[in-house]
Write a protein that holds these residues in place. Structure first.
Motif, mmCIF file in Angstrom:
data_model
loop_
_atom_site.group_PDB
_atom_site.id
_atom_site.type_symbol
_atom_site.label_atom_id
_atom_site.label_comp_id
_atom_site.label_asym_id
_atom_site.label_seq_id
_atom_site.Cartn_x
_atom_site.Cartn_y
_atom_site.Cartn_z
ATOM 1 N N GLU A 1 -2.985 9.145 5.653
ATOM 2 C CA GLU A 1 -3.901 9.011 4.520
ATOM 3 C C GLU A 1 -3.140 8.666 3.228
ATOM 4 O OE1 GLU A 1 -6.948 11.933 4.471
ATOM 5 O OE2 GLU A 1 -7.400 11.650 2.356
ATOM 6 N N TYR A 2 -1.895 9.147 3.117
ATOM 7 C CA TYR A 2 -1.107 8.862 1.908
ATOM 8 C C TYR A 2 -0.689 7.389 1.828
ATOM 9 C CZ TYR A 2 -0.394 13.982 1.810
ATOM 10 O OH TYR A 2 -0.572 15.330 1.788
ATOM 11 N N ARG A 3 -0.508 6.752 2.980
ATOM 12 C CA ARG A 3 -0.083 5.345 3.048
ATOM 13 C C ARG A 3 1.191 5.108 2.236
ATOM 14 N NH1 ARG A 3 -4.237 1.549 0.967
ATOM 15 N NH2 ARG A 3 -4.443 0.341 2.853
ATOM 16 N N ARG A 4 2.058 6.074 2.187
ATOM 17 C CA ARG A 4 3.292 6.018 1.387
ATOM 18 C C ARG A 4 2.979 5.691 -0.075
ATOM 19 N NH1 ARG A 4 8.205 3.014 4.325
ATOM 20 N NH2 ARG A 4 9.371 4.338 2.908
ATOM 21 N N PHE B 1 0.826 3.580 -1.173
ATOM 22 C CA PHE B 1 0.444 2.182 -1.404
ATOM 23 C C PHE B 1 -1.047 2.025 -1.700
ATOM 24 C CE2 PHE B 1 -1.138 -1.815 0.499
ATOM 25 C CZ PHE B 1 -0.515 -2.706 -0.348
ATOM 26 N N LYS B 2 -1.333 1.217 -2.717
ATOM 27 C CA LYS B 2 -2.718 0.774 -2.953
ATOM 28 C C LYS B 2 -2.701 -0.729 -3.195
ATOM 29 C CE LYS B 2 -4.795 5.086 -4.215
ATOM 30 N NZ LYS B 2 -5.478 5.939 -5.169
ATOM 31 N N GLU B 3 -3.697 -1.396 -2.653
ATOM 32 C CA GLU B 3 -3.688 -2.854 -2.686
ATOM 33 C C GLU B 3 -3.802 -3.405 -4.095
ATOM 34 O OE1 GLU B 3 -5.179 -1.028 -0.516
ATOM 35 O OE2 GLU B 3 -4.956 -1.865 1.489
ATOM 36 N N ASP B 4 -4.470 -2.693 -4.978
ATOM 37 C CA ASP B 4 -4.630 -3.189 -6.346
ATOM 38 C C ASP B 4 -4.296 -2.040 -7.284
ATOM 39 O OD1 ASP B 4 -5.402 -4.119 -8.823
ATOM 40 O OD2 ASP B 4 -7.168 -5.171 -8.059
ATOM 41 N N LEU C 1 -11.066 0.653 -6.647
ATOM 42 C CA LEU C 1 -10.712 0.195 -5.301
ATOM 43 C C LEU C 1 -11.172 1.238 -4.272
ATOM 44 C CD1 LEU C 1 -8.947 -1.910 -3.634
ATOM 45 C CD2 LEU C 1 -7.113 -0.221 -3.841
ATOM 46 N N GLU C 2 -11.930 0.783 -3.288
ATOM 47 C CA GLU C 2 -12.433 1.703 -2.270
ATOM 48 C C GLU C 2 -11.320 2.006 -1.257
ATOM 49 O OE1 GLU C 2 -15.860 2.527 -1.385
ATOM 50 O OE2 GLU C 2 -16.818 1.616 -3.137
ATOM 51 N N PRO C 3 -11.332 3.194 -0.673
ATOM 52 C CA PRO C 3 -10.329 3.469 0.369
ATOM 53 C C PRO C 3 -10.656 2.682 1.631
ATOM 54 C CG PRO C 3 -11.893 5.276 0.217
ATOM 55 C CD PRO C 3 -12.247 4.320 -0.887
ATOM 56 N N PRO C 4 -9.650 2.402 2.460
ATOM 57 C CA PRO C 4 -9.970 1.819 3.768
ATOM 58 C C PRO C 4 -10.721 2.864 4.594
ATOM 59 C CG PRO C 4 -7.645 2.413 3.640
ATOM 60 C CD PRO C 4 -8.229 2.666 2.287
ATOM 61 N N ASP D 1 4.853 4.021 9.197
ATOM 62 C CA ASP D 1 4.737 2.721 9.851
ATOM 63 C C ASP D 1 4.438 2.901 11.340
ATOM 64 O OD1 ASP D 1 6.147 2.582 7.433
ATOM 65 O OD2 ASP D 1 7.084 0.688 7.953
ATOM 66 N N TRP E 1 6.437 -4.764 6.548
ATOM 67 C CA TRP E 1 5.299 -4.108 5.920
ATOM 68 C C TRP E 1 4.072 -5.003 6.071
ATOM 69 C CZ3 TRP E 1 4.813 0.693 3.914
ATOM 70 C CH2 TRP E 1 3.724 0.947 3.058
ATOM 71 N N ARG F 1 -6.050 -3.906 5.967
ATOM 72 C CA ARG F 1 -5.771 -2.687 5.211
ATOM 73 C C ARG F 1 -5.109 -1.577 6.033
ATOM 74 N NH1 ARG F 1 -10.109 -0.914 0.999
ATOM 75 N NH2 ARG F 1 -8.208 -0.213 -0.023
#
Lengths: 486, 691
Positions: B97-100, B102-105, B111-114, B204, B311, B316
């Motif tokens: 959930e943390y995705r290291r 990372f956020k796309e924007d 920005l909505e979560p995946p 990853d 990466w 998403r």
């Protein structure tokens, strides 16, 4: 530390633009490893002061200068970091030169100016949509690094037509404060970080923003310190409280974008030791975690950090443990660790690690007395807390700061504050609360006590259901109590 | 006569390219979403009929059937994969959930979560711990694991991903856990991270394993059904499946990590583009593929479209297997035109193949891009669209655009259709700018290669918008991705983690890892019917300087025989450092001569060269202007007028068609916009150039 290289259209032309690259460094050669000194009273304590220094002259590395900079640093890998920065700016300069060769200097200059002017116009259009008015906010830091309590940041945002003014008059200026001095440039950046968050994200970020927004910072306050004040820790606090105050003020005009872009962590637990060859290593504690992700209108807080930090790639246990004598024990979100609200803050995580060799550890704790503020009726985030030597007779909570020697096997545990809520918790969709309980973001107790939601069935066998009638009745009672209290 | 068949299943059409010596025969029919293997068998039947053979005879003479599939991608787009659970190390429930961080924007706080594949309630942890050197710090708590399985059973989990810390160094806990999960949750699809992506770091590897578990049952189920139908039909060889890396491999290999087929359809197109562009002297390409549901953009630079294993955020979700870079927009012929809060929008929702655009006459009621092209006269409503499989109809199309026109407040349906055409063009141009200028690449220095059923209808107008002056449209463009799968070689590309300073290497350990990888590759290549002697291997290392987070991969020995490790000599470490420094200099413009780098992993990229479709170039334009077959009223961006229409099969090499004009090919329509001309080369391929 910044690196820059100048690009000229040709040998006889004037300077057109300067390519810069700014990056955190592992150390700055000051009193303490890492560049953060909790007791620094002047800037010289924090590191060697370099004036603008040329590392590369006409393509040739100035070895003596380069070695001087590298030698004034504790970490062997620092030379590689600088080399990477030099490589980066030089690569960008080559790209710029290709652009200029293809288009001519005049076109490039015109394009840059056009972009800046366009940004200013777009920012002013956004501001013009907001109603005219003045909105003030005050945020406190628990204490400075010497323990002086309640350091005040005060922000007034004024909207008049298409002009936004952010004024920090009223912000603390007690000269005896320690560790809470933020450079003027950094203050402007943190103001702008939140202004940008409040606007259309597609507006190009450039100096057009600064042209459109007036930022007033009184000289001598902690947001524009007198000469020679130490400023490294100021980039944590008051920088983040400035952002938070701007966010609270602008939540009156742009609630749908009122998410503070900050980190309320005093500083991560930095752990320092020496390897078998006597070389110093440092685990800066920039680990995967959840902290400070507040909700915005219509959206629960999610992910690890607020968006503005979303380009940092956080350290993983498998990377860290391959390098440092550290064991990561846990880093999970804490149930009820997010501020309640119509939209919920992301729960903060409890990061627990064990040092496998004797090390020293440094910490600065804030955001316990004054946690991250909820927006538009949402609850605040939970307080931060930090404990050293957990499970041993020496277990202790860090009140202000710590710079301790830890024995082999010591466990340290950092509870992050999590995000704050947006809007009144009693207005949250009861079904969303049920889902939160199933996912253990929210406990059954908090579902009832914070959100006024009555659930039937069992969490153990995933059979929870909302008792809508009972929920309605409970919420009515809770609302009445709240109104009476007000 | 032996055949090779390439097949690419898109959201709307299933495309076929039949290679018969040097001749390529194209076919396409509608996809069959309820069971996609049916559409494949239909098309193979049609190809057999074209060859005058029974399906049985045709299939028995096929020496290879190569397949690119969007099953995995569609599963991630529609989020209808298996109900997936994750079992991971105690304390690490939330890494996914943390995705290291990372956020796309980083600028958009809205920005909505995946959508989570494994919501927190299905992420369960068990006490166990392996350290970085592989020693067991805490044994696997089997009782706790059985309890976790009970909870997953209660939640009707269909697939389980197992990911423990440092399993890539010591997989014993994951192996045991897999046995227990299989016992406890009958019929669940179970995969372990050390098999899917055996490398650090944990996010990853875990994310890739979770995506694998989510798409795995669908992909393997689909491939099983397809193989069964092919075998029943008389096919005697192995089905080869396209991978995201741009190589193909057998179903048996894909079954080990179905996540490898993500983006495999578009990868075929990119591989085909590189092959075609190189033959025509265009090494730097912007490849654009506009099909029924999406618009895929990718770059070929210096004739190469290398796969990257780092990466990769795909739909998403982090997917760490090697992937050719393809960016996708929801803009295709089936994209739905609609008005949202007073603004005209096109896509990303698609009418797909069922019901499809209104003009397909299959019950569609919402106007699409294809319908707009019919309104504008760019597509023919004469008999024989898509190779004669059906005819487009104007029934209901004008009415649908009338409704849009009224919502927009002007009441002119032709104007509404034209505006939809403009909006979709703008969307695509914006996407291309992100893919090119956004990454420092000037699109004007590229040649556009346009394919997919709808690509050639938009190519020149987009090129104009982007400042591109040359567009290649291969004659095979409507089924180009299918053709690309025939260009792709059977490939296995894998790595194993090994972390050590180059100053203290255990060369025997490296030899063992490469031997294991070689043996594994040999098994699969032999299983696919290849002779191990034909397998060429690139032995690669991942290295970095101490303190660096990301490693660089490079060939230590390239194009070597599989399993022959004689290149490992006494100077192994010195050579590794020298090669790494050279790679580092090329990538980052500096080296650290006095720092000893470390190895972080070993890789093996092995492949067999198989026959490719012939591609050739040679524009010999004599400027001969053919006589148009007919003309019709159409709007090519500058208002309606009578436009000459040419039939593709009437055009010969050397001819030149000046715009405005329309060229109708069997499965596609090439629009020659005003200011452009189309030339036909010796291979029968088109190029569009500014007049």
């Amino acid at each position: 530390m910044a690196r820059s290289t100048t690009t000229r259209a040709n040998s006889s032309a004037s300077r057109l633009c300067r390519q810069t690259l700014q990056a955190h460094q592992g150390d700055t050669g000051g009193k303490d490893p890492g560049g953060f000194s909790l007791d620094a009273t002047d800037v010289f304590t924090e590191g060697v002061i370099y004036p603008c220094l040329k590392l590369v002259h006409r393509g040739e590395l100035r070895r003596d200068v380069f070695d001087t900079v590298v030698r004034n640093n504790r970490f062997a890998t620092f030379a590689g970091d600088i080399a990477a920065m030099i490589g980066g700016v030089q690569h960008a300069v080559r790209m710029l030169e290709t652009l200029i060769a293809g288009w001519g200097a005049d076109v490039i200059k015109a394009a840059i100016n056009q972009s800046i002017e366009h940004t200013e116009r777009r920012v002013r259009e956004e501001v013009a949509r907001w109603p005219d008015g003045t909105h003030a906010a005050t945020v406190f830091i628990d204490h400075d690094t010497a323990g002086t309590k309640d350091i005040k940041v005060h922000v007034t945002c004024t909207i008049a037509g298409d002009q936004l003014t952010v004024d920090l008059t009223g912000t603390d200026d007690r000269p005896e404060l320690v560790g809470v001095w933020n450079t003027f440039a950094n203050t402007r950046s943190y103001v702008m970080c939140q202004v940008v968050a409040a606007m259309d994200p597609t507006i190009v970020k450039n100096e057009g923003y600064f042209n459109a927004v007036d930022i007033v910072v009184p000289e001598g306050c902690i947001a524009q310190p007198p000469p020679n004040k130490p400023a490294a820790l100021g980039s944590f606090h008051p920088a983040c409280e400035i952002t938070e105050a701007v966010c609270i003020a602008l939540s009156n005009v742009a609630p749908e974008r009122a998410q503070p872009q900050l980190y309320k962590i005093g500083m991560p637990n930095m752990v320092v030791g020496f390897d078998d060859n006597g070389m110093m290593w440092m685990d800066q504690g920039v680990d995967c975690r959840s902290m400070d992700v507040s909700a915005v209108q219509g959206l629960d807080g999610w992910g690890s950090c607020p968006n503005a930090l979303g380009s940092l790639i956080l350290s993983e246990a498998e990377d860290a443990e391959s390098r440092f004598p550290i064991l990561n024990i846990s880093r999970e979100m804490t149930t009820d660790g997010g501020g309640a609200g119509q939209w919920r803050g992301a729960p903060g995580s409890l990061n627990v690690k064990q040092v496998l060799k004797p090390t020293s550890a440094m910490a600065w704790m804030v955001s316990a007395d004054h946690p991250l503020s909820g927006m538009c009726g949402g609850d605040n985030a939970i307080p931060y807390s930090n404990r050293f030597e957990v499970g041993s007779p020496n277990e202790r909570q860090i009140a202000h700061t710590a710079q301790d020697l830890l024995p082999e096997g010591a466990v340290i545990a950092y509870q992050h504050g999590g995000g704050a809520g947006f809007g009144p918790p009693l207005q949250r969709d009861p079904e969303a609360v049920k889902e939160d309980v199933l996912d253990e973001y929210v406990s059954l107790t908090a579902a009832r006590e914070k959100y006024g939601v009555v659930l039937t069935g069992s969490l153990q066998d995933y059979s929870l259901e909302v008792d809508h009638a009972a929920t309605q009745a409970l919420r009515a009672r809770m609302s009445a109590t709240l109104e009476a209290a007000e | 006569m032996n055949y090779r068949v390439g097949i690419d299943i898109g959201g709307t059409f299933t495309d076929f390219a039949l290679l018969k010596d040097d001749e390529v025969i194209l076919h396409k029919n509608l996809s069959t979403p309820e069971d996609r293997s049916l559409g494949v068998m239909q098309g193979l039947g049609a190809l057999a009929a074209k060859e005058g053979l029974s399906l049985q005879e045709f299939l028995s003479r096929c020496e290879a059937i190569v397949h690119g599939t969007t099953v995995a991608d569609n599963t991630l787009i529609e989020m209808n994969g298996a109900v997936t659970g994750l079992v991971t190390t105690e304390g690490f429930r939330d890494e996914i959930e943390y995705r290291r961080g990372f956020k796309e924007d980083i600028w958009d706080v809205r920005l909505e979560p995946p959508r989570p594949i494994t919501p927190r309630r299905r992420r369960l942890t068990v006490p166990e711990r392996v350290l970085h050197d592989g020693t067991v710090h805490k044994s696997l708590d089997e009782d706790a694991l059985r309890e976790a399985c009970r909870k997953l059973r209660l939640q009707n989990v269909e697939a389980v991903a197992i990911s423990f810390l440092f399993s890539f160094v010591n997989p014993s806990h994951e192996r045991r856990a897999r046995e227990i999960v299989q016992q406890e949750i009958q019929n669940a699809y179970v995969c372990a991270s050390h098999e899917v992506l055996p490398r650090a770091p944990e996010y990853d590897r875990t994310s890739t394993t979770v995506v694998n578990a989510y798409v795995g049952p669908r992909v393997t189920g689909y491939l099983e059904k397809l193989v069964q139908r092919l075998v029943e039909g008389g096919y005697e060889r192995q089905l080869m499946v396209m991978q995201a890396s741009g190589g193909v491999m057998t179903k048996a290999y894909i079954d080990g990590a179905p996540v490898r087929v993500l983006a495999s359809g578009p990868a075929g197109g990119v591989v085909g583009s590189a092959h075609c562009g190189t033959a025509k002297g265009c090494p730097d390409l912007l490849c654009v593929d506009m099909g029924g549901t999406s618009y895929d953009m990718s770059l070929v630079i210096d004739g190469q479209a290398p796969a990257e294993a780092g990466w990769n955020m795909h739909h998403r979700y982090m997917v760490g297997v090697p992937m050719v870079k393809v960016e996708t927009l929801g803009a295709g012929g089936g994209s739905i035109c609609h008005v949202h809060r007073g603004a005209l929008q096109v896509g990303p929702r698609s009418a797909g193949s069922d019901p499809g655009p209104i003009c397909y006459g299959r019950g569609g009621t919402e106007p699409t891009v294809t319908d707009a092209l019919v309104m504008l006269g760019l597509l023919s409503t004469d008999e024989g669209f898509a190779g004669g499989s059906f005819t487009l109809s104007r029934d209901g199309v004008a009415e649908a655009f009338q409704a849009i026109a009224e919502e927009m407040g002007h009441g002119d349906p032709e104007q509404a259709a034209f505006d939809c055409w403009r909006v979709v063009n703008a969307n695509m141009s914006q996407g291309v700018r992100r893919t090119t200028a956004g990454k420092g690449i000037d699109p004007r220095n590229l040649v556009m290669l346009a394919y997919g059923g709808n690509g050639p209808a938009f190519a020149a107008i987009q090129a104009e918008d982007l400042g591109i002056t040359r567009v290649l449209v291969p004659r095979a463009s409507p089924t180009f991705s299918a053709l690309g799968t025939l260009v792709a070689n059977p490939t296995i590309d894998e790595e194993r983690s090994y972390i050590a300073s180059a100053g203290a290497l255990d060369v025997e350990r490296i030899r063992t890892l490469w031997t294991e990888l070689s043996d594994r590759a040999r098994r699969y290549f032999e299983g696919a019917g290849f002779v191990p002697g034909d397998v060429r291997a690139n032995y690669q290392l991942n290295m970095r300087y101490p303190g660096q987070n990301f490693s660089l991969s490079f060939d230590f020995a390239a194009d070597a025989p599989l399993g022959d490790l004689s290149f490992i000599q006494k100077d192994f470490a010195e050579r590794a450092v020298a090669l790494f420094n050279a790679r580092h200099m090329a990538e980052y413009a500096h080296v650290r001569e006095h720092e000893v780098p470390e190895i972080s992993g070993v890789r093996l990229a092995a492949h067999v060269v198989t026959p490719s479709p012939k591609a050739s170039g040679g524009f010999v334009s004599s400027g001969v202007a053919p006589v148009p077959a007919k003309e019709r009223r159409a709007n090519l961006g500058r208002g309606f007028g009578q436009v000459p229409v040419h039939i593709g099969r009437d055009l010969a090499p050397g001819m030149e068609v000046t715009g405005p004009a329309i060229i109708e090919e069997t499965f596609t329509t090439i629009v020659v916009y005003p200011g452009w001309k189309a030339q036909i080369d010796r291979a029968g391929d088109y190029q569009l150039v500014r007049s």
